[in-house]
Design an enzyme around this catalytic site. Structure first.
Site, PDB file in Angstrom:
ATOM      1  N   THR A  47      -8.819   2.007   6.990  1.00  0.00           N
ATOM      2  CA  THR A  47      -8.233   0.694   7.294  1.00  0.00           C
ATOM      3  C   THR A  47      -6.724   0.787   7.489  1.00  0.00           C
ATOM      4  OG1 THR A  47      -8.165   0.269   4.910  1.00  0.00           O
ATOM      5  CG2 THR A  47     -10.018  -0.656   6.132  1.00  0.00           C
ATOM      6  N   SER A  87      -5.667   1.228  13.365  1.00  0.00           N
ATOM      7  CA  SER A  87      -4.778   0.762  14.425  1.00  0.00           C
ATOM      8  C   SER A  87      -4.892   1.620  15.675  1.00  0.00           C
ATOM      9  CB  SER A  87      -3.327   0.738  13.935  1.00  0.00           C
ATOM     10  OG  SER A  87      -2.846   2.042  13.703  1.00  0.00           O
ATOM     11  N   ASP A 106       0.820  -1.211   0.000  1.00  0.00           N
ATOM     12  CA  ASP A 106       0.000   0.000   0.000  1.00  0.00           C
ATOM     13  C   ASP A 106       0.855   1.263   0.000  1.00  0.00           C
ATOM     14  OD1 ASP A 106      -2.240  -1.531  -0.048  1.00  0.00           O
ATOM     15  OD2 ASP A 106      -2.968  -0.986   1.946  1.00  0.00           O
ATOM     16  N   SER A 142      -5.612   4.977  11.118  1.00  0.00           N
ATOM     17  CA  SER A 142      -6.787   5.235  11.956  1.00  0.00           C
ATOM     18  C   SER A 142      -7.319   3.953  12.586  1.00  0.00           C
ATOM     19  CB  SER A 142      -7.875   5.910  11.119  1.00  0.00           C
ATOM     20  OG  SER A 142      -9.060   6.098  11.864  1.00  0.00           O
ATOM     21  N   GLU A 186      -4.652   9.660   4.854  1.00  0.00           N
ATOM     22  CA  GLU A 186      -4.867  10.445   6.066  1.00  0.00           C
ATOM     23  C   GLU A 186      -3.831  11.535   6.223  1.00  0.00           C
ATOM     24  OE1 GLU A 186      -1.801   7.887   6.658  1.00  0.00           O
ATOM     25  OE2 GLU A 186      -3.651   6.825   7.162  1.00  0.00           O
TER      26      GLU A 186
END
Length: 291
Positions: free
Chosen positions: A188, A193, A75, A191, A149
């Protein structure tokens, strides 16, 4: 059709997968370009020369509708590739050579299927919203974009205080390690975690997730993505840090940043046999009975 291949340095990559990618490019007659950081490594893997016109750095120079970006990695690699597009409306598909991967959805064993779907125009395109972050950091006024984010965090051992305004209304003050403002795509990631909720990518909202708040009544808050969020940072030292996806900047005491939905979005190309809910079940092992 042109394949814009993006990856990080490939010293530890699986050679056979790189060979398979270029075999598929050749089989379907695609043109291609490779980012400069990995071109030399790929030359060794595929045992052929990648000429200068087949290499790109920060400027890709492709117009809408003429290319697909294929990101080989995890990712983080896909996020870096997205920012290399600089707002160009080019579909992005991720081939996951990492572990978890909620953005790089295709697995390394599905390389041939991915290129077959590119050739037959069978990839499903999902529009993923981005956020625009504006403020004074790294010593100058800047605007940057995030797919996942923006996180404001302490740099030293002492806590920071972040005042959060939503549409000019005081909402909460987070005393602790900081706060995350996440898109549905990023829900996912960091945030999650930190205890934030999972949002489906089609939701039109942001989530505010406090990081280790000293006030234990603080909880994640979901707000519409039509909102404008302002963060004002107070530190006991000189600086905090602001992370925008995989880029980190220093931000000083008593500085503010403004976050809103960006006008640009990302076209995430998804293999037709994969859904967001499949990813949740498989990657979070929701379908596994450990009793």
């Amino acid at each position: 059709m042109k394949i814009i291949l993006f990856s990080r340095p490939l010293a530890f990559a699986h050679k056979e997968q790189i060979v398979q990618i270029f075999a598929a490019i050749e089989r379907y007659g695609f043109d291609y370009a490779v980012n400069c950081e990995v071109a030399d490594d790929i030359e060794k893997f595929i045992e052929r020369t990648i000429t200068p016109e087949k290499r790109y750095s920060q400027s890709i120079g492709i117009h809408d509708g003429e290319a697909v970006m294929v990101c080989y990695g995890g990712d983080g690699t896909l996020l870096e590739g997205v920012h290399r597009l600089c707002g160009e409306n080019i579909p992005v598909v991720g081939i996951n050579s990492g572990r978890l991967g909620f953005l790089a959805l295709a697995q390394s064993g599905e390389i041939d299927e991915v290129f077959e779907q590119i050739a037959s125009h069978a990839l499903r395109i999902e529009q993923r919203s981005m956020i625009e972050v504006t403020g004074e950091f790294e010593g100058s006024q800047q605007s940057v974009y995030a797919l996942n984010e923006v996180a404001v965090q302490r740099l030293g051992a002492t806590m920071i205080s972040v005042d959060i305004m939503v549409d000019n209304m005081p909402t909460l003050t987070c005393n602790g390690d900081g706060v995350i403002i996440s898109t549905p795509t990023g829900s996912t990631a960091y945030s999650l975690s930190a205890g934030g909720p999972i949002l489906t990518p089609s939701c039109h909202c942001f989530v505010l997730t406090p990081l280790s708040p000293h006030n234990l009544t603080l909880r994640p808050v979901v707000i519409p993505d039509s909102s404008t969020v302002e963060l004002k940072i107070h530190t006991r030292s000189n600086e905090a840090s602001i992370s925008v996806d995989n880029r980190t900047f220093a931000i000083g005491d008593d500085k503010s940043i403004v976050i809103k939905m960006a006008k640009r979005s990302i076209s995430l190309a998804v293999p037709h046999n994969i859904s967001f809910y499949d990813s949740l079940r498989n990657k979070l092992m929701w379908g596994v009975d450990n009793r």
